[in-house]
Design a protein around this motif. Structure first.
Motif, PDB file in Angstrom:
ATOM      1  N   TRP A 702       0.843  -1.223   0.000  1.00 30.67           N
ATOM      2  CA  TRP A 702       0.000   0.000   0.000  1.00 30.67           C
ATOM      3  C   TRP A 702       0.865   1.254   0.000  1.00 30.67           C
ATOM      4  O   TRP A 702       0.447   2.311  -0.485  1.00 30.67           O
ATOM      5  CB  TRP A 702      -0.933   0.031   1.205  1.00 30.67           C
ATOM      6  CG  TRP A 702      -1.778  -1.196   1.411  1.00 30.67           C
ATOM      7  CD1 TRP A 702      -1.969  -1.848   2.580  1.00 30.67           C
ATOM      8  CD2 TRP A 702      -2.543  -1.903   0.431  1.00 30.67           C
ATOM      9  NE1 TRP A 702      -2.797  -2.930   2.417  1.00 30.67           N
ATOM     10  CE2 TRP A 702      -3.184  -2.978   1.083  1.00 30.67           C
ATOM     11  CE3 TRP A 702      -2.769  -1.741  -0.939  1.00 30.67           C
ATOM     12  CZ2 TRP A 702      -4.000  -3.877   0.425  1.00 30.67           C
ATOM     13  CZ3 TRP A 702      -3.599  -2.632  -1.589  1.00 30.67           C
ATOM     14  CH2 TRP A 702      -4.198  -3.683  -0.924  1.00 30.67           C
ATOM     15  N   LEU A 712      -3.442  -3.246  -8.806  1.00 28.20           N
ATOM     16  CA  LEU A 712      -4.379  -3.228  -7.673  1.00 28.20           C
ATOM     17  C   LEU A 712      -5.655  -3.999  -7.995  1.00 28.20           C
ATOM     18  O   LEU A 712      -6.199  -4.716  -7.148  1.00 28.20           O
ATOM     19  CB  LEU A 712      -4.705  -1.784  -7.306  1.00 28.20           C
ATOM     20  CG  LEU A 712      -3.546  -0.996  -6.667  1.00 28.20           C
ATOM     21  CD1 LEU A 712      -3.851   0.495  -6.667  1.00 28.20           C
ATOM     22  CD2 LEU A 712      -3.280  -1.495  -5.255  1.00 28.20           C
ATOM     23  N   ALA A 733      -7.776  -2.715  -2.110  1.00 28.71           N
ATOM     24  CA  ALA A 733      -7.098  -2.638  -3.403  1.00 28.71           C
ATOM     25  C   ALA A 733      -7.947  -1.877  -4.411  1.00 28.71           C
ATOM     26  O   ALA A 733      -7.442  -1.036  -5.175  1.00 28.71           O
ATOM     27  CB  ALA A 733      -6.813  -4.053  -3.916  1.00 28.71           C
TER      28      ALA A 733
END
Length: 846
Positions: A702, A712, A733
């Protein structure tokens, strides 16, 4: 007095114990050493005659004891002490003598001890390499011989022993001196001489010394010495040595014939005559030798060893390239063999050796018919149906000749005879194998190779006992593989190479065999693939795996072979690395094989220098192996198999990450997707393994500033792909991806819509009515985001707008059914706001 008595007791004890074999020679010398030293400490200023005599005796014997055990340096002091005491004794005797007669008697008494001490000192000097001192001592002994003629024999033999010792250590000049002295001393007194036989022995060694020292320079001396020896005592060794000296000096045939004539009338053994003939043969005096041999048989007509003369005659003829005459002699022996004139077994064995050697020579010259002729002579001495291992070997040799002459039937007959005599012999099996290959009988050839392989494994073969090379089995299997390849019989060659790869010790030969086996298996795999025989493909692939494993095992071992250097190891590793890579690429339809060969390629690369190219290859192999393992894990397999595959993938990735760290230091890899692939593969492996450390692993993800939206979105998808289920990670995500979409200068409406669709789906499960207010608020914000983007562009997909409208409306309806009318109105109203943005579908839903 007590010390003196103790010393005498010790001396006597040592003598007694040595006689009884309780103490050895060196222990006895040490005990005498102590006793003699103690006696020395007891000496007064004017010791009596008895004490002096005792000290002389003890010092002499102690010194001699040290010489006899090889410690001559320890003897010198005692011998000097004995000499000193002899002088004291002589002085004491002269002092108390009455007249000239007494003095003469005392001198004779003293000279006896003096002679012994001087001879011992000479022994010590020779042992220590002090030639000059030894010469002086012996000369003084010779002077004393005038009064001690009985010691003539002793001194002569002593000098002979010195001559032998210096001859054996190749000190020829010293040896010739001592042997000459021995001979001269032996002549000094006929009555006490060493005898003619011993004198001749001395002279023969003297002649040998001159001969070995420098025959050219000392030829006359050598001849003079040996002639004197033969005059003293006619001995075979002396006669033989004379011929030897003449031959070495290049004497004429006449001179040599004259030397031979000296003993032709003497009674000598057959071996003596044979050895003389061999000597003539070795020195190229064939005509003299043949004439000499012709005169010998008459003397030994009744001897059972008469065949030895004929045998030597044959050797003479063959050496002089008179093969026709030699064959006549051999045929005479064969006729005699069957008419009651057999050779003795030892002589017959020697004849077989001659015949085989001659056959082998013709074989090497590729004159196979003539080789067979000589082998047939050897066969003539065996009876029909006789079983003998040498006969088996003979038949195999004949079969080899027939092979080269393309006479297959005769070769088969010879091999059948070999099998009858020695069936469990690897050479016999090899002959069977060659016939099978010539007849294109694959099954029989493979069977023969299998039997050869089994025999190669045995350590107690008959050939080993006969001194055959321990690598015979592998050498024959190598040859078998070569023959199979030359005759285009790949199946047979493969089997032979398989055995070789298990047993070859020589690294160069081993890797040559392994590479040949790999090439053969590759060609078989290509052929089987074309014919779509997948079962055979996998069978051949298993052989390949075994071959690669054998190569890896040998590369991993420490090498003692100098000829297999580090560079050669690297070359072999590169070869197998590249072949394994190509195989992995070829097996794209078989994930399991693909992964195996990528892993193998990586393993071989570990033996190569870690340059940039190798590091890139290692990284790619591990990435591909991990990718294939993950793909296999996604298929319908058991949970335990899934766990194993995902774990293996994780191991590959961990190793790959370490290599990638090093590789990034070697250049710019900004556009390389490896970081992303490592991240995605590791996330999938950990999530599907339900790894407790997954959340910690994702914390660092992250924080990455340059992570892509696509990455992601894939993480989000993987987080919910069975057997993984991580909705929290999935939402996180997707949120991060959505934020990245928003930050774009121009929002890609299609990608934005898909990401939002996934986020709403995970946040707003279908059919649930008891959602918490905070969840509904969160999802409401997503719809507002969508409405904002829909309002600002015409590129938002109509079906996605319809889906958003429908989800909002249905959420309102769910609220209505549970009596939440205010929330129902809000959500239904939200759905109707999307209605205005529909195109062709608007009328259907108004």
């Amino acid at each position: 007095v007590q010390v003196e008595e103790g010393a005498v007791s010790l001396w006597n004890w040592a003598v007694a114990k040595h006689t009884g074999a309780v103490v050895n020679d060196e222990q006895k010398a040490k005990l005498r050493f102590v006793a003699c030293r103690l006696i020395g400490l007891c000496e007064g200023t004017d010791p009596p005659e008895g004490t002096i005599r005792r000290q002389i005796l003890m010092s002499m014997k102690t010194g001699k004891g040290w010489i006899d055990v090889g410690k001559a340096d320890l003897a010198d002091g005692f011998l000097e002490n004995a000499m000193s005491n002899i002088e004291k004794l002589y002085a004491k005797l002269r002092k108390g003598s009455d007249g000239e007669a007494d003095i003469h008697e005392h001198r004779a008494d003293v000279e006896n001890n003096l002679f012994k001490v001087l001879s011992y000192q000479a022994e010590s000097a020779v042992a220590q390499g002090d030639f000059q001192k030894a010469v002086v001592c012996v000369q003084r002994c010779k002077d004393i011989l005038m009064t001690l003629p009985k010691e003539t024999c002793y001194l002569s033999i002593l000098c002979y022993n010195f001559g032998v010792e210096t001859y054996e250590s190749k000190r020829y000049e010293e040896s010739s001196f001592w042997l000459s002295q021995s001979y001269d001393i032996g002549k000094m007194d006929v009555k006490y001489s060493i005898g003619k036989e011993m004198q001749a022995k001395v002279l023969r060694l003297l002649a040998t010394t001159y001969f070995e020292w420098d025959c050219t320079l000392h030829l006359d001396k050598a001849l003079k010495a040996i002639n004197l020896a033969n005059q003293e005592n006619m001995h075979p060794a002396g006669l033989f040595l004379k011929v030897k000296i003449l031959l070495k000096s290049g004497a004429s045939d006449e001179d040599i014939n004259a030397a031979l004539a000296e003993f032709l009338h003497l009674e000598m053994s057959l071996d003596f005559y044979l050895n003389t003939a061999k000597l003539l043969l070795e020195h190229g005096r064939e005509s003299v030798g043949l004439d000499f041999l012709k005169s010998v048989p008459e003397r030994f007509e009744s001897s059972p060893d008469l065949g030895k003369i004929t045998l030597l005659h044959i050797e003479f003829l063959l050496q002089n390239k008179r093969e026709l005459l030699a064959k006549q002699k051999i045929e005479e022996i064969i006729i005699g063999h069957y008419t009651g004139k057999q050779l003795l077994p030892e002589t017959l064995n020697q004849l077989h050796i001659i015949l085989w050697d001659r056959a082998a020579k013709h074989y090497e010259e590729k004159n196979y018919s003539e080789a067979l002729h000589w082998y047939n002579y050897s066969v003539s001495f065996y009876t029909p149906r006789q079983i003998d291992q040498n006969l088996a070997k003979l038949q195999r040799n004949m079969a080899s000749c027939y092979f080269h002459l393309k006479q297959v039937d005769k070769a088969k007959e010879a091999v059948r005879e070999a099998e009858r005599c020695d069936p469990n012999n690897i050479f016999t099996k090899f002959s069977v194998y060659k016939i099978a290959v010539m007849e294109n009988d694959t099954n029989k050839a493979v069977e023969a190779v299998v039997e050869m392989g089994k025999l190669a494994e045995k350590t107690s073969q008959r050939e080993d006992k006969l001194g055959v090379d321990k690598n015979t089995g592998t050498n024959l299997l190598s040859l078998a593989a070569q023959i199979a390849l030359e005759n285009d019989q790949q199946i047979v060659a493969i089997r032979a190479l398989e055995y070789l790869s298990e047993h070859l010790q020589d690294c160069q030969q081993l890797f040559a065999a392994l590479k040949c086996l790999v090439r053969l298996m590759l060609s078989k795999i290509v052929a089987e693939k074309e014919e779509k025989r997948l079962g055979n493909v996998f069978e051949h692939t298993n052989v390949l795996n075994t071959t690669f494993s054998a190569a890896h095992k040998r590369l991993a071992e420490s090498f003692t072979e100098q000829k297999f250097s580090g560079d050669m190891r690297i070359l072999e590793a590169h070869w197998f690395r590249k072949v394994a890579w190509n195989l992995a690429v070829q097996f794209k339809d078989s994930p399991e094989k693909m992964r195996e060969f990528f892993v193998l390629s990586f393993k071989f690369s570990q033996f190569c220098p870690s340059d940039k190219a190798v590091l890139i290859a290692q990284k790619t192999c591990l990435l591909m192996a991990a990718a294939v393992a993950l793909e296999m894990g996604r298929q319908q397999v058991t949970p335990s198999e899934q766990t194993e595959l995902f774990s293996q993938a994780l191991q590959h990735l961990q190793t790959c990450k370490e290599i990638w760290k090093v590789l990034k230091l070697t250049g710019d890899f900004a556009k390389d997707p490896t970081d992303t692939l490592l991240l995605l593969y590791e996330f999938e492996a950990r999530s599907k393994l339900n790894d407790p450390s997954l959340h910690n692993f994702m914390e660092s993800v992250w924080e990455q500033p340059q992570i892509e939206t696509k990455t992601l979105e894939i993480i989000a998808s993987l987080a919910m792909e069975s057997p993984a289920r991580y909705p929290v990670l999935c939402k996180k995500a997707l949120k991060s991806a959505l934020n990245l979409h928003r930050k774009q200068t121009v929002i890609d409406a299609v990608k934005f819509s898909k990401c939002l669709h996934s986020l709403i789906n995970i946040s707003l499960p279908t059919g649930l009515t008891d959602l918490e207010t905070c969840v509904l608020q969160e999802v409401w914000d997503y719809f507002e985001d969508a409405l904002s983007v829909v309002s600002s562009t015409n590129a938002y997909p109509e079906m996605e707008i319809l889906w958003l409208m429908t989800r909002a409306w249905n959420t309102g309806i769910f609220q209505y059914t549970v009596g939440k009318y205010k929330e129902a109105e809000q959500w239904c109203g939200l759905g109707m706001r999307f209605l205005n943005h529909l195109g062709s579908l608007k009328k259907s839903y108004e």
